[in-house]
Motif scaffolding. Structure first.
Motif, PDB file in Angstrom:
ATOM      1  N   GLY A   1       0.655  -1.264   0.079  1.00  0.00           N
ATOM      2  CA  GLY A   1       0.008   0.009  -0.028  1.00  0.00           C
ATOM      3  C   GLY A   1       0.626   1.406  -0.036  1.00  0.00           C
ATOM      4  O   GLY A   1       0.153   2.373  -0.321  1.00  0.00           O
ATOM      5  N   LEU A   2       1.851   1.311   0.497  1.00  0.00           N
ATOM      6  CA  LEU A   2       2.998   2.457   0.618  1.00  0.00           C
ATOM      7  C   LEU A   2       3.350   2.906  -1.042  1.00  0.00           C
ATOM      8  O   LEU A   2       3.687   4.056  -1.097  1.00  0.00           O
ATOM      9  N   ARG A   3       3.241   1.892  -1.918  1.00  0.00           N
ATOM     10  CA  ARG A   3       3.542   2.404  -3.515  1.00  0.00           C
ATOM     11  C   ARG A   3       4.923   2.885  -3.377  1.00  0.00           C
ATOM     12  O   ARG A   3       5.252   4.176  -3.888  1.00  0.00           O
ATOM     13  N   LEU A   4       5.846   2.225  -2.962  1.00  0.00           N
ATOM     14  CA  LEU A   4       7.252   2.780  -2.843  1.00  0.00           C
ATOM     15  C   LEU A   4       8.227   1.781  -3.579  1.00  0.00           C
ATOM     16  O   LEU A   4       8.107   0.532  -3.177  1.00  0.00           O
ATOM     17  N   ALA A   5       9.172   2.303  -4.581  1.00  0.00           N
ATOM     18  CA  ALA A   5       9.779   1.366  -5.168  1.00  0.00           C
ATOM     19  C   ALA A   5      11.411   2.333  -5.211  1.00  0.00           C
ATOM     20  O   ALA A   5      11.629   3.413  -4.913  1.00  0.00           O
TER      21      ALA A   5
ATOM     22  N   GLY B   1       6.128  14.854 -13.946  1.00  0.00           N
ATOM     23  CA  GLY B   1       5.158  14.985 -14.756  1.00  0.00           C
ATOM     24  C   GLY B   1       3.835  14.160 -14.401  1.00  0.00           C
ATOM     25  O   GLY B   1       3.034  14.533 -14.651  1.00  0.00           O
ATOM     26  N   THR B   2       4.103  12.989 -13.897  1.00  0.00           N
ATOM     27  CA  THR B   2       2.880  12.159 -13.501  1.00  0.00           C
ATOM     28  C   THR B   2       2.260  12.616 -12.169  1.00  0.00           C
ATOM     29  O   THR B   2       1.196  12.799 -12.151  1.00  0.00           O
ATOM     30  N   ASP B   3       3.236  12.670 -11.053  1.00  0.00           N
ATOM     31  CA  ASP B   3       2.711  12.775  -9.693  1.00  0.00           C
ATOM     32  C   ASP B   3       3.419  13.524  -8.696  1.00  0.00           C
ATOM     33  O   ASP B   3       3.455  13.740  -7.581  1.00  0.00           O
ATOM     34  N   LEU B   4       4.485  14.306  -9.491  1.00  0.00           N
ATOM     35  CA  LEU B   4       5.312  15.087  -8.696  1.00  0.00           C
ATOM     36  C   LEU B   4       6.509  14.241  -7.721  1.00  0.00           C
ATOM     37  O   LEU B   4       7.565  14.232  -8.037  1.00  0.00           O
ATOM     38  N   HIS B   5       5.762  13.491  -7.086  1.00  0.00           N
ATOM     39  CA  HIS B   5       6.649  12.535  -6.066  1.00  0.00           C
ATOM     40  C   HIS B   5       5.808  11.742  -5.409  1.00  0.00           C
ATOM     41  O   HIS B   5       4.735  11.513  -5.319  1.00  0.00           O
TER      42      HIS B   5
ATOM     43  N   GLN C   1      -7.670   2.820 -15.543  1.00  0.00           N
ATOM     44  CA  GLN C   1      -6.726   2.074 -16.063  1.00  0.00           C
ATOM     45  C   GLN C   1      -5.480   3.017 -16.287  1.00  0.00           C
ATOM     46  O   GLN C   1      -4.213   2.230 -16.100  1.00  0.00           O
ATOM     47  N   ALA C   2      -5.443   4.085 -16.471  1.00  0.00           N
ATOM     48  CA  ALA C   2      -4.058   4.997 -16.599  1.00  0.00           C
ATOM     49  C   ALA C   2      -3.234   4.982 -15.083  1.00  0.00           C
ATOM     50  O   ALA C   2      -2.124   4.724 -15.269  1.00  0.00           O
ATOM     51  N   LYS C   3      -4.146   4.843 -14.277  1.00  0.00           N
ATOM     52  CA  LYS C   3      -3.618   5.087 -12.858  1.00  0.00           C
ATOM     53  C   LYS C   3      -2.935   3.891 -12.547  1.00  0.00           C
ATOM     54  O   LYS C   3      -1.686   3.541 -12.032  1.00  0.00           O
ATOM     55  N   GLN C   4      -3.920   2.626 -12.901  1.00  0.00           N
ATOM     56  CA  GLN C   4      -3.314   1.242 -12.596  1.00  0.00           C
ATOM     57  C   GLN C   4      -1.833   1.152 -13.274  1.00  0.00           C
ATOM     58  O   GLN C   4      -1.107   0.308 -12.904  1.00  0.00           O
ATOM     59  N   GLY C   5      -1.859   1.405 -14.658  1.00  0.00           N
ATOM     60  CA  GLY C   5      -0.706   1.268 -15.500  1.00  0.00           C
ATOM     61  C   GLY C   5       0.576   1.752 -14.880  1.00  0.00           C
ATOM     62  O   GLY C   5       1.584   1.856 -15.267  1.00  0.00           O
ATOM     63  N   THR C   6       0.303   3.187 -14.206  1.00  0.00           N
ATOM     64  CA  THR C   6       1.388   4.105 -13.917  1.00  0.00           C
ATOM     65  C   THR C   6       1.962   3.358 -12.564  1.00  0.00           C
ATOM     66  O   THR C   6       2.981   3.379 -12.175  1.00  0.00           O
ATOM     67  N   ASP C   7       0.971   3.732 -11.178  1.00  0.00           N
ATOM     68  CA  ASP C   7       1.589   2.898 -10.028  1.00  0.00           C
ATOM     69  C   ASP C   7       0.496   2.176  -9.451  1.00  0.00           C
ATOM     70  O   ASP C   7       0.407   2.191  -8.116  1.00  0.00           O
TER      71      ASP C   7
END
Lengths: 273, 273
Positions: free
Chosen positions: A112-116, A134-138, B130-136
């Motif tokens: 759930g943290l979404r960290l890599a 460009g996607t979500d800043l960080h 879909q786009a969000k799932q493909g991103t993170d």
């Protein structure tokens, strides 16, 4: 567009990779440790061969290593990025090679943290930073701070040790149950780590049909066709062994074995008519 | 490729928008409340006009509303998505219009959480998922759970009220300081909310040069050229008024006014030689 290369039990066969390179891929995707979905681990020789071929063709390699820390038997094999850094002899200097290495906290700390994290040459990192901004800043700073705190003490290594023992036990339970309850004509991989193993049914058996029957017995799996870019693999399936405890695994495999036996017997009877 | 449309003090002028539509844009990006960077708010009439034109040309509208809750004076004006839902009279039914509305927790709760939300027709939401799932895969569940908890009680409305008072005071402090310390020939917007106001210097003045001088006095701003897709706006700048307390704002504007006066006087002297 994907160029699929069939794996064998030691990873990517060099000849098949050479052939695929002639199509001019933008990059090679490799998951050398306990590959999702099939649980295969590449030998060190195969890893070196991939680096050699990719270097020869000037094609970058994306090394995905989410499960590398989850090894239950056998010796650790260095990741492609480490082998490549050694080959290129850039000891101590920033890595300038052909490999982009990815790993994650998702399989050890918490998904759930979404960290890599990424290991790659500086120029690649700069581009990735731009893309991320460009996607979500960080990534969430709360997640990052939490991982930072956890890494300050010994929690993570101890936790990984714990889940390694736990998942290893569950893998053993599944392998044992497969031996006990699965009919002849079905084969499976014996992963040295990771979360998954791979089933191959008789050629004529469609895993999607089997799933419908299995769900009636409250057992599910992922039909292998989802993991094939060419629509193949209809008679294959992925099983996860990390989620359930050994008792549930044994019962699940018992039920799946029962469904399989019935489906195979029906087909046999049908052929006899 | 961007098609830039100059704003006036009420938003996007319909004639300019009509002209831009002839280039066949993929979508219109609109930030109707306290626009970043200039602090302009679109009138309700202009909002309706945009919807009408976008609908006529069949072009979707991306409505970005990060600052909508940060209004310090004047009446709330309904967002485009609300006006459009009303126009389309789909009362109660899921929204099926032309607007994709975005807002965020970044300007009210905490930017580090990286949490935002979208209002859009179901089909658009499906594509975005879909786009969000493909991103993170998804935003951090820790962040989502935290926001969920905060929204269960009255913390967020009370907190927004508090920062609205705080930022309003800071905006007033900046406007007062600008009146007191800025030389003739410089103009600025008077935002009804948000975080930013916009400076326009004399035509000949390059904000990038001014920044070099200002930094010597430990004052910084963002030169306006970064906000122009055509490289224009050299004589403009963005000021943020939400970050510093009124005392620091007054001192900062005093110093910037001093630098401006000197630069303008030097140019005057140069012109006289």
């Amino acid at each position: 567009e994907y160029i699929a290369v069939p794996l064998d039990e030691n990873g990517l066969p060099p000849d098949a990779l050479e052939a695929a390179m002639r199509s001019g891929p933008k990059f090679v995707y490799a998951l050398p440790n306990f590959q999702n979905p099939c649980g295969i681990t590449w030998s060190e020789e195969r890893r070196k061969k991939l680096l050699e071929i990719a270097d020869h063709y000037g094609v970058p390699v994306l090394e995905d290593d989410p499960y590398g820390q989850l090894r239950y038997e056998g010796d650790h094999i260095p990741p492609l990025v480490a082998l490549d850094a050694k080959l290129q002899a850039n000891n101590g200097a920033p890595y300038t090679g052909n490999v982009i290495y990815l790993s994650t906290f998702s399989k050890t700390l918490a998904p759930g943290l979404r960290l890599a994290w990424v290991i790659a040459p500086n120029d690649v990192i700069k581009k990735l930073v731009q893309a991320k901004q460009g996607t979500d800043l960080h990534a969430s700073t709360l997640s990052q701070m939490l991982a930072y705190e956890v890494l300050q003490n010994d929690f993570l290594p101890a936790h990984v040790k714990r889940i390694r023992a736990l998942y290893g036990e569950r893998r053993d339970a599944m392998l044992k149950a497969l031996e006990a309850f699965f009919p002849a004509g079905v084969s499976w991989t014996r992963p040295q780590g990771g979360l998954f193993l791979w089933l191959t049914f008789p050629e004529w058996l469609d895993a999607a049909d089997l799933l419908k029957e299995a769900v009636k017995e409250k057992v599910a799996f992922v039909p292998g066709v989802s993991f094939h870019s060419d629509g193949g693999g209809k008679n294959t399936a992925r099983l996860n062994f990390s989620f359930c405890n050994p008792e549930k695994i044994e019962e699940g495999i018992r039920r799946l074995g029962y469904v399989l036996e019935r489906v195979i017997a029906e087909r046999g009877a049908g052929a006899a008519v």
